[in-house]
Design a protein around this motif. Structure first.
Motif, mmCIF file in Angstrom:
data_model
loop_
_atom_site.group_PDB
_atom_site.id
_atom_site.type_symbol
_atom_site.label_atom_id
_atom_site.label_comp_id
_atom_site.label_asym_id
_atom_site.label_seq_id
_atom_site.Cartn_x
_atom_site.Cartn_y
_atom_site.Cartn_z
ATOM 1 N N ALA A 111 0.872 -1.167 -0.020
ATOM 2 C CA ALA A 111 -0.043 0.096 -0.055
ATOM 3 C C ALA A 111 0.951 1.364 -0.087
ATOM 4 O O ALA A 111 0.421 2.164 -0.735
ATOM 5 C CB ALA A 111 -0.965 0.045 1.094
ATOM 6 N N ALA A 112 2.107 1.126 0.900
ATOM 7 C CA ALA A 112 2.799 2.402 0.932
ATOM 8 C C ALA A 112 3.653 2.753 -0.655
ATOM 9 O O ALA A 112 3.441 3.763 -1.063
ATOM 10 C CB ALA A 112 3.973 2.207 2.188
ATOM 11 N N THR A 113 3.873 1.430 -1.119
ATOM 12 C CA THR A 113 4.758 1.576 -2.441
ATOM 13 C C THR A 113 3.652 2.268 -3.334
ATOM 14 O O THR A 113 4.304 3.043 -4.546
ATOM 15 C CB THR A 113 5.190 0.368 -3.081
ATOM 16 O OG1 THR A 113 5.971 -0.088 -2.013
ATOM 17 C CG2 THR A 113 5.985 0.478 -4.331
ATOM 18 N N LEU A 114 2.455 1.644 -3.457
ATOM 19 C CA LEU A 114 1.590 2.438 -4.576
ATOM 20 C C LEU A 114 1.200 3.626 -4.029
ATOM 21 O O LEU A 114 1.007 4.584 -5.191
ATOM 22 C CB LEU A 114 -0.083 1.383 -4.300
ATOM 23 C CG LEU A 114 -1.176 1.921 -4.784
ATOM 24 C CD1 LEU A 114 -1.057 1.905 -6.368
ATOM 25 C CD2 LEU A 114 -2.410 1.182 -4.560
ATOM 26 N N MET A 115 1.002 4.165 -2.957
ATOM 27 C CA MET A 115 0.711 5.786 -2.824
ATOM 28 C C MET A 115 2.048 6.501 -3.185
ATOM 29 O O MET A 115 1.990 7.437 -3.781
ATOM 30 C CB MET A 115 0.375 5.991 -1.348
ATOM 31 C CG MET A 115 -0.792 5.558 -0.823
ATOM 32 S SD MET A 115 -2.055 6.369 -1.829
ATOM 33 C CE MET A 115 -3.379 5.176 -1.926
ATOM 34 N N GLN A 116 3.384 5.855 -2.888
ATOM 35 C CA GLN A 116 4.619 6.515 -3.382
ATOM 36 C C GLN A 116 4.538 6.877 -4.808
ATOM 37 O O GLN A 116 4.974 7.820 -5.535
ATOM 38 C CB GLN A 116 5.730 5.850 -2.808
ATOM 39 C CG GLN A 116 6.798 6.715 -3.010
ATOM 40 C CD GLN A 116 8.203 5.845 -2.453
ATOM 41 O OE1 GLN A 116 8.360 4.576 -2.835
ATOM 42 N NE2 GLN A 116 9.064 6.516 -1.960
ATOM 43 N N SER A 117 4.052 5.853 -5.754
ATOM 44 C CA SER A 117 4.380 5.981 -7.146
ATOM 45 C C SER A 117 3.312 6.967 -7.565
ATOM 46 O O SER A 117 3.509 7.304 -8.880
ATOM 47 C CB SER A 117 3.858 4.497 -7.699
ATOM 48 O OG SER A 117 2.292 4.277 -7.461
ATOM 49 N N VAL A 118 2.098 7.457 -6.786
ATOM 50 C CA VAL A 118 1.379 8.415 -7.569
ATOM 51 C C VAL A 118 1.702 9.815 -6.765
ATOM 52 O O VAL A 118 0.839 10.845 -7.000
ATOM 53 C CB VAL A 118 0.057 8.106 -7.200
ATOM 54 C CG1 VAL A 118 -0.204 7.030 -8.038
ATOM 55 C CG2 VAL A 118 -0.439 7.831 -6.038
ATOM 56 N N GLY A 119 2.936 9.722 -5.920
ATOM 57 C CA GLY A 119 3.161 11.208 -5.288
ATOM 58 C C GLY A 119 2.714 11.359 -4.007
ATOM 59 O O GLY A 119 3.016 12.334 -3.197
ATOM 60 N N LEU A 120 1.794 10.591 -3.370
ATOM 61 C CA LEU A 120 1.581 10.554 -2.029
ATOM 62 C C LEU A 120 2.522 10.049 -1.249
ATOM 63 O O LEU A 120 3.436 9.109 -1.646
ATOM 64 C CB LEU A 120 0.092 10.035 -1.741
ATOM 65 C CG LEU A 120 -1.276 10.524 -2.116
ATOM 66 C CD1 LEU A 120 -2.320 9.775 -2.163
ATOM 67 C CD2 LEU A 120 -1.313 11.936 -1.219
ATOM 68 N N SER A 121 2.500 10.259 0.129
ATOM 69 C CA SER A 121 3.576 9.572 1.185
ATOM 70 C C SER A 121 3.145 8.455 1.269
ATOM 71 O O SER A 121 2.027 7.643 1.238
ATOM 72 C CB SER A 121 3.498 10.575 2.360
ATOM 73 O OG SER A 121 2.312 9.879 3.090
#
Length: 601
Positions: A232-242
Motif C-alpha cells: 500500500a505504501a509503495t502504491l501511494m508513493q508511485s502516485v506522489g502521495l506519502s
C-alpha cells in the motif's frame, strides 16, 4: 565485496548499540527518547563519522513511520474517521493554508526571494513531522486524548497536501510549459490509487488473511502483514502521495477485521526499531558544515519558524473549539518542519526552482526544528496552568447519622448500597464537586466537603456518628483523615478502606478497628470463579478460598505483631501450599498437569 558487507554489518551493530544506549539514558534524565535517537545519530555521523550515508538510512527508516501509521489506522474504524472529518478537512486545511501563506510572506520579506520560490518554501515549511509528533504522542500516552486526535487530524491533512505541493514544483519552476497537465495527471492518479486501495482492502484483504490464518503458519501471517503495508505504501508513493498515507489507508480498511489484533502484534516489533532508525538517520543526515557556516541564520530562523507555526496553530485550534490547554499542547507538538520537506526541496532543486545552497540550508533548518521539538513540548507544563479542582458551596443541612462515610468513589458506592439496603442511616461526604452533582441527578444526596478538615467533619456530624467509614482511594489522603480523626475524635470507631498490604499493616499499627484491602475480596471471588471454570467443584473452590483468606489473615497477624523496626519492609513473600480437603492434598486440577512444587506468592 566481503569488506563492504563487513562494513555494513559493523554499521548495523553500531546503530543497534546506539539505540540500546541512548533510549534508556534520555528516558532516565526525563527527556524524550526521540531526542536521544537524534543525538546518537549526530554523534555517530557528523561528529564521529562512524556512519556515513544518512540520507539513504533516512529512506530506510521511513518504513518505521509507515508501520506506525498502519498501526494507528488499525485503531481507527472508518466511522470514527468520518466523525473526525471536521478537524481533518476544516482545521487541517486551515492550518496548512494559513500557515503557508504567512510563512510565504515572511520568506519574501526576509530573504527577498521571488514569489515562486517563497511560495514553495512557505507551503512546505507549513508541514509538520508525522513521525516526531506521533512518537511524542505515543510516549506521553496522548494518542487517544482529545488534543492527540486534533493533532493527528492536522497531520493527516498535511499528508494529503503533499500531492498538490509536489505538483506546484513544476508549475512554479522556470521554463515549465506543461505544469498544469502534470498537476492534473498526478491528482487523477492519486485519486485512482486511493480508490483502488480502498476496494482492495474491502474485498480482498480479509479473505487473504482468513486463508493464511487457517494454515496456522505464524511466519506467513507476519509476511502477509508486511506485504500489505509495504504494498500500500509503495502504491501511494508511485502516485506522489506519502508512503505513510498508503499504510494508514490500509490500516483503516482492516480496522474492523477480526485479524486486527494479530496484525498489530505482528507489526509492532518492526515499527519500534525502524522508527528508532529513522530518528537516528535525521541526526546522521544533519550537514554540520551548513550549520557552522549559516549558524546565525539558523539561530534566527528556527525559533521564528517554530513560534509562527505554534501561534497560528494555537489560534486555529481555539477557533475550532479546542480548550486553551489542548490548543497549547497541539501547538507545541507541531511547530517543526516535516520530513517530506526533504523530498520537496530536493525536487525543487532538481527543477532549478531553488539553488542547492538554499535547499541545503532549509533542510538543516527542518532538522534543527525536529531536534528542538521535544524541548518545545516540555514547555507545556509552564504554559498550561494547573487545572483547579472544581468546588461548590458547602452545605451540611440535614447531615448527621449513625454512619459517616468519607469518599464516594467506586468502593464507597458499593459499600453504601449495602448500608442503605440494611436500613442504616448514612451521611456521605466527598470532595469531588462533579461527583456530588452527578449523584444529585439520580435524586441521591451526598455532601460536598474535604474529610481532611476538622470543621467539615464536625459539620457533617462526626460527634454523633457511631462509625466513620473512610472509603477514600489514595493512601496518603486516607492516612491524613485517619490521623485527624484519631487525634481530634478518639471516641469514633474507624472502618477504613486500605490501599494494599503495607497500608493494612500501618492501619493496624494505629489500632484502627477494621480495615480491608480494596482488592482482597474481589480477587478471592475472581479466583474462586476461575477455579470452578476449570472444573473444581463449587464447594471445594469455596473451601480453598476460605483457606487462602484464613492463611492470609494469619500472616497479617504475625507481621503486625512482629512489626518493630519501621525500616523493615512490612510485607514479604511466603511459600503458599495447596489447601487440604478431607485429609488429602489437591495437587491436580482436572485434566491438568501434576504440580508437586509449592506455588509462591
Amino acid at each position: 565485496m566481503a569488506t563492504e558487507h563487513g562494513a555494513q554489518f559493523t554499521e548495523i551493530l553500531i546503530l543497534l548499540g546506539a539505540v540500546a544506549v541512548s533510549a534508556p539514558i534520555f528516558k532516565r534524565i526525563g527527556m524524550a527518547t526521540v531526542l536521544g535517537y537524534i543525538a546518537a545519530g549526530i554523534v555517530l555521523g557528523p561528529i564521529a563519522t562512524l556512519i556515513i550515508g544518512g540520507e539513504d538510512l533516512l529512506d530506510f527508516g521511513e518504513l518505521g513511520v509507515v508501520l506506525l501509521l498502519f498501526v494507528i489506522g488499525l485503531e481507527l474504524k472508518p466511522s470514527r474517521l468520518w466523525a473526525m472529518r471536521r478537524d481533518i478537512f476544516g482545521l487541517g486545511a486551515a492550518q496548512v493554508i494559513v500557515t503557508g501563506l504567512v510563512l510565504t510572506g515572511l520568506v519574501r520579506l526576509a530573504a527577498g526571494l521571488g514569489w515562486e520560490q517563497a511560495t514553495i518554501i512557505g507551503m512546505t515549511l507549513a508541514l509538520s513531522s508525522t513521525a516526531f509528533a506521533l512518537q511524542l504522542l505515543d510516549e506521553s500516552q496522548g494518542t487517544n486524548q482529545r488534543y492527540g486526535q486534533t493533532a493527528f487530524s492536522i497531520l493527516l491533512f498535511q499528508d494529503l497536501a503533499i500531492v498538490p505541493l509536489l505538483a506546484l514544483v513544476p508549475l512554479l519552476a522556470p521554463g515549465t510549459e506543461d505544469g498544469s497537465e502534470f498537476g492534473f495527471r498526478h491528482f487523477a492518479f492519486a485519486v485512482g490509487a486511493i480508490a483502488a486501495l480502498i476496494a482492495t482492502g474491502r474485498y480482498l484483504l480479509n479473505p487473504l488473511f482468513r486463508v493464511i490464518a487457517n494454515t496456522g503458519a505464524r511466519e506467513a501471517m507476519i509476511a502477509a502483514a508486511l506485504f500489505v503495508v509495504l504494498g500500500a505504501a509503495t502504491l501511494m508513493q508511485s502516485v506522489g502521495l506519502s508512503m505513510a498515507m498508503g499504510a494508514f489507508v490500509a490500516g483503516v480498511m482492516l480496522a474492523e477485521s477480526s485479524y486486527r489484533h494479530e496484525l498489530e502484534t505482528s507489526i509492532e516489533p518492526f515499527r519500534g526499531i525502524l522508527l528508532a532508525v529513522f530518528f537516528m538517520a535525521v541526526g546522521l543526515s544533519l550537514d554540520i558544515d551548513i550549520v557552522l557556516a549559516e549558524w546565525l541564520t539558523i539561530l534566527v530562523a528556527v525559533p521564528v519558524l517554530m513560534l509562527v507555526k505554534a501561534v497560528i496553530c494555537h489560534g486555529l485550534c481555539r477557533a475550532f473549539g479546542s480548550t486553551h490547554a489542548d490548543a497549547v499542547r497541539v501547538a507545541l507538538l507541531l511547530p517543526q518542519g516535516g520530513e517530506f520537506g526533504f523530498v520537496i526541496f530536493s525536487a525543487a532543486t532538481a527543477a532549478v526552482l531553488l539553488p542547492p545552497e538554499l535547499s541545503s540550508l532549509l533542510i538543516a533548518v527542518i532538522t534543527v526544528t525536529m531536534v528542538a521539538t521535544p524541548l518545545a513540548v516540555s514547555l507545556g507544563r509552564f504554559l498550561i496552568p494547573a487545572e483547579k479542582e472544581e468546588t461548590m458551596e458547602e452545605d451540611f443541612e440535614g447531615a448527621g447519622s449513625d454512619v459517616l462515610m468519607i469518599g464516594f468513589s467506586r468502593f464507597g458506592q458499593i459499600a453504601s448500597q449495602v448500608l442503605l439496603s440494611g436500613g442504616a442511616r448514612v451521611t456521605i461526604i466527598d470532595h469531588s464537586a462533579n461527583r456530588v452533582r452527578a449523584v444529585e441527578k439520580f435524586g441521591f444526596r451526598i455532601y460536598f466537603g474535604d474529610g481532611r478538615r476538622k470543621d467539615v467533619l464536625e459539620a457533617a456530624g462526626i460527634r454523633e456518628a457511631r462509625i466513620v467509614a473512610v472509603c477514600t482511594h489514595g493512601r496518603e489522603g486516607t492516612d491524613q483523615i485517619v490521623n485527624l480523626i484519631q487525634s481530634e475524635f478518639p471516641h469514633v470507631r474507624l472502618f477504613v478502606r486500605s490501599y494494599d498490604r503495607d497500608h493494612t499493616l500501618s492501619l493496624r499499627a494505629r489500632d484502627v478497628e477494621y480495615e480491608i484491602r480494596e482488592t482482597l475480596e474481589s480477587g478471592l471471588l475472581f479466583g474462586r470463579m476461575t477455579l470452578q471454570a476449570v472444573g473444581i467443584e463449587e464447594e471445594t473452590a469455596a473451601d480453598i478460598v476460605d483457606d487462602v483468606r484464613h492463611r492470609d489473615e494469619e500472616r497479617l497477624s504475625i507481621q503486625a505483631a512482629g512489626l518493630k523496626d519501621p525500616g523493615i519492609s512490612l510485607s514479604f513473600p511466603e511459600p503458599l501450599v495447596r489447601p487440604k480437603r478431607e485429609g488429602r492434598r489437591i495437587d491436580r486440577l482436572p485434566d491438568g498437569p501434576d504440580e508437586t512444587e509449592p506455588a509462591r506468592s
